[in-house]
Enzyme design. Structure first.
Site, PDB file in Angstrom:
ATOM      1  N   GLY A   1      15.251   1.669  -5.752  1.00  9.67           N
ATOM      2  CA  GLY A   1      15.416   2.279  -7.078  1.00  9.67           C
ATOM      3  C   GLY A   1      16.741   3.022  -7.174  1.00  9.67           C
ATOM      4  O   GLY A   1      17.174   3.636  -6.208  1.00  9.67           O
TER       5      GLY A   1
ATOM      6  N   ARG B   1      10.626 -10.273   3.723  1.00  7.92           N
ATOM      7  CA  ARG B   1       9.454 -10.638   2.902  1.00  7.92           C
ATOM      8  C   ARG B   1       9.992 -11.001   1.516  1.00  7.92           C
ATOM      9  O   ARG B   1       9.762 -10.303   0.538  1.00  7.92           O
ATOM     10  CB  ARG B   1       8.509  -9.436   2.825  1.00  7.92           C
ATOM     11  CG  ARG B   1       7.112  -9.808   2.421  1.00  7.92           C
ATOM     12  CD  ARG B   1       6.166  -8.630   2.552  1.00  7.92           C
ATOM     13  NE  ARG B   1       4.862  -9.014   2.020  1.00  7.92           N
ATOM     14  CZ  ARG B   1       4.511  -8.837   0.760  1.00  7.92           C
ATOM     15  NH1 ARG B   1       5.344  -8.292  -0.101  1.00  7.92           N
ATOM     16  NH2 ARG B   1       3.326  -9.228   0.339  1.00  7.92           N
TER      17      ARG B   1
ATOM     18  N   ASP C   1      13.425   4.682   1.835  1.00 11.13           N
ATOM     19  CA  ASP C   1      12.657   4.246   3.012  1.00 11.13           C
ATOM     20  C   ASP C   1      12.638   2.728   3.199  1.00 11.13           C
ATOM     21  O   ASP C   1      12.806   2.232   4.310  1.00 11.13           O
ATOM     22  CB  ASP C   1      11.237   4.825   2.981  1.00 11.13           C
ATOM     23  CG  ASP C   1      10.520   4.613   1.657  1.00 11.13           C
ATOM     24  OD1 ASP C   1      11.123   4.038   0.722  1.00 11.13           O
ATOM     25  OD2 ASP C   1       9.350   5.018   1.553  1.00 11.13           O
TER      26      ASP C   1
ATOM     27  N   THR D   1      17.385   8.820  -2.678  1.00 11.80           N
ATOM     28  CA  THR D   1      16.152   8.663  -3.469  1.00 11.80           C
ATOM     29  C   THR D   1      15.870   9.961  -4.221  1.00 11.80           C
ATOM     30  O   THR D   1      16.038  11.052  -3.660  1.00 11.80           O
ATOM     31  CB  THR D   1      14.891   8.300  -2.647  1.00 11.80           C
ATOM     32  OG1 THR D   1      13.741   8.543  -3.465  1.00 11.80           O
ATOM     33  CG2 THR D   1      14.724   9.082  -1.376  1.00 11.80           C
TER      34      THR D   1
ATOM     35  N   ASP E   1      13.066  10.853  -4.845  1.00 12.77           N
ATOM     36  CA  ASP E   1      11.803  11.368  -4.292  1.00 12.77           C
ATOM     37  C   ASP E   1      11.986  12.341  -3.127  1.00 12.77           C
ATOM     38  O   ASP E   1      11.048  13.054  -2.775  1.00 12.77           O
ATOM     39  CB  ASP E   1      10.916  10.206  -3.823  1.00 12.77           C
ATOM     40  CG  ASP E   1      10.431   9.366  -4.980  1.00 12.77           C
ATOM     41  OD1 ASP E   1      10.522   9.836  -6.128  1.00 12.77           O
ATOM     42  OD2 ASP E   1       9.972   8.231  -4.746  1.00 12.77           O
TER      43      ASP E   1
ATOM     44  N   ASP F   1      12.006  11.868   0.004  1.00 11.69           N
ATOM     45  CA  ASP F   1      10.930  11.713   0.992  1.00 11.69           C
ATOM     46  C   ASP F   1      11.341  10.933   2.242  1.00 11.69           C
ATOM     47  O   ASP F   1      10.511  10.323   2.900  1.00 11.69           O
ATOM     48  CB  ASP F   1       9.720  11.032   0.324  1.00 11.69           C
ATOM     49  CG  ASP F   1      10.050   9.653  -0.221  1.00 11.69           C
ATOM     50  OD1 ASP F   1      11.244   9.278  -0.212  1.00 11.69           O
ATOM     51  OD2 ASP F   1       9.123   8.943  -0.654  1.00 11.69           O
TER      52      ASP F   1
ATOM     53  N   ARG G   1       5.518   9.132  -5.295  1.00 10.55           N
ATOM     54  CA  ARG G   1       4.320   8.362  -4.949  1.00 10.55           C
ATOM     55  C   ARG G   1       3.487   9.061  -3.892  1.00 10.55           C
ATOM     56  O   ARG G   1       2.304   9.294  -4.085  1.00 10.55           O
ATOM     57  CB  ARG G   1       4.717   6.978  -4.433  1.00 10.55           C
ATOM     58  CG  ARG G   1       5.187   6.036  -5.502  1.00 10.55           C
ATOM     59  CD  ARG G   1       5.416   4.663  -4.916  1.00 10.55           C
ATOM     60  NE  ARG G   1       6.402   4.714  -3.859  1.00 10.55           N
ATOM     61  CZ  ARG G   1       7.659   4.295  -3.983  1.00 10.55           C
ATOM     62  NH1 ARG G   1       8.067   3.784  -5.115  1.00 10.55           N
ATOM     63  NH2 ARG G   1       8.504   4.372  -2.990  1.00 10.55           N
TER      64      ARG G   1
HETATM   65  O1  F6P Z   1      12.261   5.448  -5.647  1.00  8.40           O
HETATM   66  C1  F6P Z   1      11.658   6.376  -6.395  1.00  8.40           C
HETATM   67  C2  F6P Z   1      10.735   5.930  -7.416  1.00  8.40           C
HETATM   68  O2  F6P Z   1      11.315   6.609  -8.443  1.00  8.40           O
HETATM   69  C3  F6P Z   1       9.255   6.267  -7.259  1.00  8.40           C
HETATM   70  O3  F6P Z   1       8.890   7.591  -7.364  1.00  8.40           O
HETATM   71  C4  F6P Z   1       8.619   5.384  -8.300  1.00  8.40           C
HETATM   72  O4  F6P Z   1       7.284   5.131  -8.115  1.00  8.40           O
HETATM   73  C5  F6P Z   1       9.425   4.151  -8.160  1.00  8.40           C
HETATM   74  O5  F6P Z   1      10.722   4.557  -7.729  1.00  8.40           O
HETATM   75  C6  F6P Z   1       9.466   3.300  -9.369  1.00  8.40           C
HETATM   76  O6  F6P Z   1      10.444   2.326  -9.248  1.00  8.40           O
HETATM   77  P1  F6P Z   1      10.536   1.025 -10.181  1.00  8.40           P
HETATM   78  O7  F6P Z   1       9.831   1.328 -11.449  1.00  8.40           O
HETATM   79  O8  F6P Z   1      11.992   0.822 -10.365  1.00  8.40           O
HETATM   80  O9  F6P Z   1       9.891  -0.064  -9.424  1.00  8.40           O
END
Ligand code: F6P
Length: 372
Positions: free
Chosen positions: A17, A85, A121, A143, A145, A147, A189
């Site tokens: 993302g 994958r 990750d 990210t 997040d 995390d 998440r």
């Molecule tokens: O990488 C962060 C994040 O924003 C998550 O918190 C979220 O669930 C996810 O990406 C959503 O990503 P996309 O909608 O682009 O698949």
């Protein structure tokens, strides 16, 4: 002592993302490589997808000039293209293939001496796999997040917190005017860093995180008690991955071609319905979603992105491969990818900010707050 062989050509990709600060990183890596070391920099298109399908371009100094403040990534990204994958459509069905041999062949053909992988990750796990197959890689932690294991912070996080906090501030005004419960669902998440930081910064009355399953009774009692004491509105910041005690996360959709098997979303709306039914107080939900990922990075992320990018080139010169540039106690250190690839960095339950928030009366849905 033998002289180190000069690195002449590196490549950079952004995967997973997107988030604010990606262009600041691309700019720092490329400018320092070109200016200080006369390297050639190859920009890989759309994350690992560009390595699978050979899509790339040489990044000249002018390509990376004037992009510091821009959101998104000039290279494009993908959170589907996992070489280990890779989804391939066979008729109506999707089959997964290991195409890592193609990636390695393409890296060799391009004569890339180090691959810089900017991501979260999933990106680091793939970089780790490539490292095990002999590719020289260095990761840069990205990210919203926040995390990732092995780093105290990822770039993009503070910009997302800024956006979420601004949203909570705005919601505060309308919640107060209408005497409503307002729920703001933010991303996260497994880890609730965005909800925790923006919730504290925005003065949310309740903060619900994936790490602390909430008790519905406590949530409703907290809202009712506030009303009783004259506070006729409540603000709830909730992570998309939050769940009730003994319950499950709220899944919006099962996905077959994504990096995650499920797409989360909807916990805010379902919590809002329950609160309204149980308390009789009008409740509305706002889902911030991808708003948190777009826009210009705040200064802290422009600075962090520049530092991480520049340090990456130092690591390349010192031949510190197979690592991620981690921020540890304000220092930039090489963190082995083996460590980074060990799952998500969750909010510790004894985190100082949780303690501080509880002490000012914030409820985390697990026990009654002291001040309502
Ligand atoms: O990488 C962060 C994040 O924003 C998550 O918190 C979220 O669930 C996810 O990406 C959503 O990503 P996309 O909608 O682009 O698949």
């Amino acid at each position: 002592m033998a002289k180190k062989a000069k690195i002449r050509r590196i490549a950079i990709l952004t995967a997973g993302g997107d988030c604010p600060g990606l262009n600041a990183v691309i700019r720092a890596v490329s400018k320092k490589a070109i200016l200080d070391h006369d390297m050639e920099v190859i920009g890989i298109a759309d994350g690992y997808d560009g390595l699978i399908h050979n899509r790339h371009r040489k990044l000249e100094f002018t390509d990376v000039s004037g992009i510091l403040t821009r959101g998104g990534t000039i290279l494009g990204t993908s959170n589907i293209a996992n070489p280990y994958r890779y989804p391939v459509k066979k008729g109506k069905k999707i089959k997964y293939q290991d195409v890592s041999a193609t990636v390695i062949k393409n890296i060799e053909k391009l004569k890339i001496e180090c691959l810089v992988c900017v991501g979260g990750d999933g990106t680091m796990a793939i970089a780790h796999g490539l490292m095990n197959q002999g590719v020289r890689v260095i990761g840069i932690p990205k990210t919203i997040d926040n995390d990732l294991k092995g780093t105290d912070i990822t770039f993009g996080f503070n910009s997302a917190v800024n956006i979420a906090t601004e949203a909570i501030d705005r919601i505060h005004d309308t919640a107060q005017s209408h005497h409503r419960v307002m729920i703001i669902e933010v991303m996260g998440r497994k880890a609730g860093w965005i909800a925790l930081y923006s919730g504290v910064a925005g003065g949310a009355d309740l903060i619900l995180l994936p790490e602390i399953p909430y008790d519905m009774d406590i949530v409703t009692q907290c809202v009712k008690m506030r009303h009783k004491k004259g506070k006729r509105f409540s603000i709830i910041a909730i992570s998309e991955g939050a769940k009730p005690k003994g319950g499950k996360v709220t899944v919006r959709k099962l996905v077959t071609d994504g990096s995650e098997p499920v797409r989360l979303g909807g916990v805010g709306v379902s919590l809002g319905d329950k609160i309204e039914n149980l308390t009789g107080i009008e409740t509305r939900t706002v889902v911030l979603g991808h708003l948190q990922r777009g826009g210009s990075p705040i200064p802290a992320d422009r600075i962090l992105g520049t530092e991480l990018g520049a340090k990456t080139i130092d690591f390349i010169i010192d031949k510190k491969f197979g690592c991620m540039v981690g921020v540890v106690k304000n220092q930039l250190l090489p963190i082995p990818l083996d460590v980074v690839a060990q799952g998500s960095r969750l909010v510790p339950l004894d985190h100082e900010l949780i303690r501080a928030a509880r002490s000012v009366g914030t409820c985390f849905g697990d026990c009654h707050s002291l001040v309502l």
